[in-house]
Write an enzyme that holds these catalytic residues in place. Sequence first.
Site, short mmCIF file in Angstrom:
data_model
loop_
_atom_site.label_atom_id
_atom_site.label_comp_id
_atom_site.label_asym_id
_atom_site.label_seq_id
_atom_site.Cartn_x
_atom_site.Cartn_y
_atom_site.Cartn_z
N GLY B 263 0.83 -1.20 0.00
CA GLY B 263 0.00 0.00 0.00
C GLY B 263 0.85 1.24 0.00
O GLY B 263 2.06 1.19 0.25
N GLY B 265 2.43 4.74 1.28
CA GLY B 265 2.78 5.26 2.60
C GLY B 265 4.17 4.85 3.03
O GLY B 265 4.78 3.94 2.45
N SER B 266 4.64 5.50 4.06
CA SER B 266 6.03 5.36 4.47
C SER B 266 6.35 3.99 5.04
O SER B 266 7.42 3.44 4.79
CB SER B 266 6.36 6.42 5.53
OG SER B 266 6.19 7.70 4.99
N GLU B 288 -0.59 -1.78 -6.74
CA GLU B 288 -1.35 -0.67 -7.34
C GLU B 288 -0.41 0.50 -7.59
O GLU B 288 -0.17 0.87 -8.73
CB GLU B 288 -2.57 -0.32 -6.49
CG GLU B 288 -2.30 -0.36 -4.98
CD GLU B 288 -3.54 -0.14 -4.14
OE1 GLU B 288 -4.66 -0.21 -4.63
OE2 GLU B 288 -3.36 0.12 -2.93
N ASN B 378 -8.10 9.00 4.61
CA ASN B 378 -7.98 9.00 3.14
C ASN B 378 -9.03 8.14 2.45
O ASN B 378 -9.57 8.53 1.42
CB ASN B 378 -6.60 8.49 2.72
CG ASN B 378 -5.47 9.33 3.31
OD1 ASN B 378 -5.62 10.52 3.52
ND2 ASN B 378 -4.35 8.69 3.59
N GLY B 382 -7.10 0.46 -2.09
CA GLY B 382 -7.07 -0.91 -2.60
C GLY B 382 -6.82 -1.95 -1.53
O GLY B 382 -6.73 -3.14 -1.83
N LYS B 402 1.44 9.71 18.50
CA LYS B 402 1.34 10.94 19.29
C LYS B 402 2.15 10.85 20.59
O LYS B 402 1.60 10.98 21.71
CB LYS B 402 -0.13 11.27 19.63
CG LYS B 402 -1.05 11.30 18.40
CD LYS B 402 -1.01 12.61 17.66
CE LYS B 402 -1.92 12.56 16.43
NZ LYS B 402 -1.59 13.59 15.45
#
Lengths: 496, 496
Positions: B263, B265-266, B288, B378, B382, B402
């Site tokens: 997916g 992202g980091s 994807e 977001n 997928g 956090k």
Amino acid sequence: MLQERIRLASLRDKVMSAAEAARFIQDGMIVGMSGFTRAGDAKAVPLALAERAKTEPLGITLMTGASLGSGIDKVLTEAHVLKRRLPFQSDPVLRAAINRGEVMFIDQHLSETVELVRSHQMGPIDVAVVEAAAITREGAIVPTTSVGNSATFAILAKHVIVEINLGQHVDLEGIHDVYIPTRRPYREPIPVVSPESRVGLPFIPIDPAKIVAIVVTNQQDSSAETTPPDADTRAIAGHLIEFLSREVAKGRLSNRLGPLQAGIGSIANAVLTGLVDSPFHDLTMYSEVLQDSTFDLFDSGKLVFASGSSITLSSACQARVFPNIGKYKNRLILRPQEISNHPEVIRRLGIIGINTALECDIYGNVNSTHVGGTHMMNGIGGSGDFARNAYLAVFVTKSLAKGGTISRIVPMVPHVDHNEHDVDVIVTENGLADLRGLAPRERAEVIIANCMHADFRDQARDYFTRALKRGGQTPHLLNEAFEWYDRLEKTGSMKG
Amino acid sequence: MLQERIRLASLRDKVMSAAEAARFIQDGMIVGMSGFTRAGDAKAVPLALAERAKTEPLGITLMTGASLGSGIDKVLTEAHVLKRRLPFQSDPVLRAAINRGEVMFIDQHLSETVELVRSHQMGPIDVAVVEAAAITREGAIVPTTSVGNSATFAILAKHVIVEINLGQHVDLEGIHDVYIPTRRPYREPIPVVSPESRVGLPFIPIDPAKIVAIVVTNQQDSSAETTPPDADTRAIAGHLIEFLSREVAKGRLSNRLGPLQAGIGSIANAVLTGLVDSPFHDLTMYSEVLQDSTFDLFDSGKLVFASGSSITLSSACQARVFPNIGKYKNRLILRPQEISNHPEVIRRLGIIGINTALECDIYGNVNSTHVGGTHMMNGIGGSGDFARNAYLAVFVTKSLAKGGTISRIVPMVPHVDHNEHDVDVIVTENGLADLRGLAPRERAEVIIANCMHADFRDQARDYFTRALKRGGQTPHLLNEAFEWYDRLEKTGSMKG
């Protein structure tokens, strides 16, 4: 008689008692048994196991197609034979043991179990026990009223025990279509392109040397416990037929609709039966369990073909259908549940999937399995296989339960089996909510207005209105999202 | 230059300004635009729409592939052009408007949007706006850095606006493989049988008469905002590689693993980058979005082929890859997202899917979308397409957020995007939980012990122990299942 059923002569000396056959199953083994929604289950060997467990330690992992009949899960539970059970069950005694934490229950999408076994992520299967109508001259197994997971269990198991059931009509032969996906990394597309597609073999091909025992039985499947349609289920059917008629009028569907799938149970069965008096015609089914409604639709001339993985009927319907199974045979296929429920095929065919919700929430999430969010009912079964990939994913439920003290539409379901991304339509006796293309806030308005019982609408609107003030894509008040369950426990009713 | 890019001469007089082209889009229309994870988005026409909305009413439904770059969703939101948006977004300004209820956001599985449009369950699409590297001599569209939903949008739209982006390398031509599923009821299997399968056309075939405007742009895609790997993401990668090594040792996987999906992202990017130093080789991807890690793996010699729907890179990686795209071209395919994310293909190929969880619960349910259960981040993207059908569905997350006040493992997630039936493995920097074949009670033990941060383990065990006393398949205390969120709100920390 036995020559007709066991055609490979060399196997006839494997015939033995259930107790003797059960000796191939030892403490700690993983056992795969036939049986899908009470149909085609092995009926003698499991009971012999339970008997033996009275005198020696005997705990197994039991995999099946789906639920068993013949009291097998009950007897095995009471004898403490079941340590681990998957992928589905519907027995009250087993259910209670699961909820006490005594039997570890793995609740799986029905299409996935054999995929996990084949890729060695579960298993290996030590022994498969499979009910058969016959063994062919080559030693292949002809299943009975279900295929379920029997084919892959038998193909992958080290040893196979066959129960030849003389009570199952030998005319069932030819109804099955056993297709096993080819091995990765060179897996080919599954060639099923319509409910009528025959793509495999009419039997389970195995090395006959693996058959270590044959047990002869003579016993009907347990019959389905059906509830006749009532005013509510007739209303649900009516709303759905009206909706589908509008879809036809809009040109989205033809009068043949798409291939139909219906989950097990009285509501879905009643909805399908309702199609007898609908304007639709030349219907097909691509489903998992074929119930009374399938044969009602055949006999009314509405249905031209049905594909499933099992046939589970009321005793009246059993008496009507099985002696005449030859009459239906060219309009029926029973497939492995991996194929009947395969995401690939379901997405390709454009299925209208109708499944029963235990409860829904105002945003369109569905709980199919956990009473009060904690206690297992039966399992997700094939509802996820179908709902995720269907052309149209419909969930049906009555709006009330327990004399009106429980609303089946709640602010937030405490267990999610089908989420907002997968649920297209919700129907209760009050009406239908078409959720396609709606954002969660819009869904809440239409579900509360159309599906919820009037007795609960005000308190649902009150919750929704206050949640809206906190904002979000899916407004909720987490500290009171489950308040209705708390009230039910304390006062006996969800009503505020 | 323009002759090279617009090869069908008769179309050259359709070149006009973005403002003129945007005139084809009217108030109330449904518009489909190119763009998938900031790659290949239409860059000029949307901004012209926003400009026009300052002086006249202009509200649209906007469908895209996935998220857009170039500030488009921000600008369109601020201009109040977006009334309805799907199937994914990642813009802070749009997100805030969604959470205020001002934009109706439909959060869909990325494989499903065009299926709904094609079957007239959504739409029809009035205008498609598609970025292109070129228009062929026949008037077909050559996409740029993404295919996304562009092909079906252009094929089904009444009118098509093409943005020829001179800033996108014309060498991208040939990288695309546009396959559109055939129509039901006679839909054929999708012939993709490996990441390398080429089964379609290298362009989007449309009737050139539908092209009503061509706008010329010259602008790079927005670059990916990547965070470099840190100690936590390296630890996550380490745990996963160790686990996969054990799977290889057990004979379940070869050293080539299965086709990989990650997916956006980091964390997922860092995990893939970690494979550079792994014992695995000759890897493939069927994913994807292709991120920096894909090209790190190519350049290290670990990766032999990658199939995706878009290429989204950091600015440094853009500068390294795009001028040399020809070098990678025979090892890359970009497909429509319907095919990159198709359940049929994912299940067939046996994919290892690695996706990021926003949070997980102790029973293995995953929230990917809703902060605090209510506020959209977001979208599911997928992750559902892959997790449901993967050979192995892995979810990764750091155990804390956090500054340690938030645990990413909670008693019950307040929004479920992936349920217990679909999640095989959870990994945090603390360790890995292999959930395959485990009942919920067993999963809770292993998730708390392996994945949870030590700071929260005691309070999770306390919850679980007390919930066990109430029993059930999935023990919970509904009246305190969300207590950690309440505490966070009141005290600024989930810690008890």
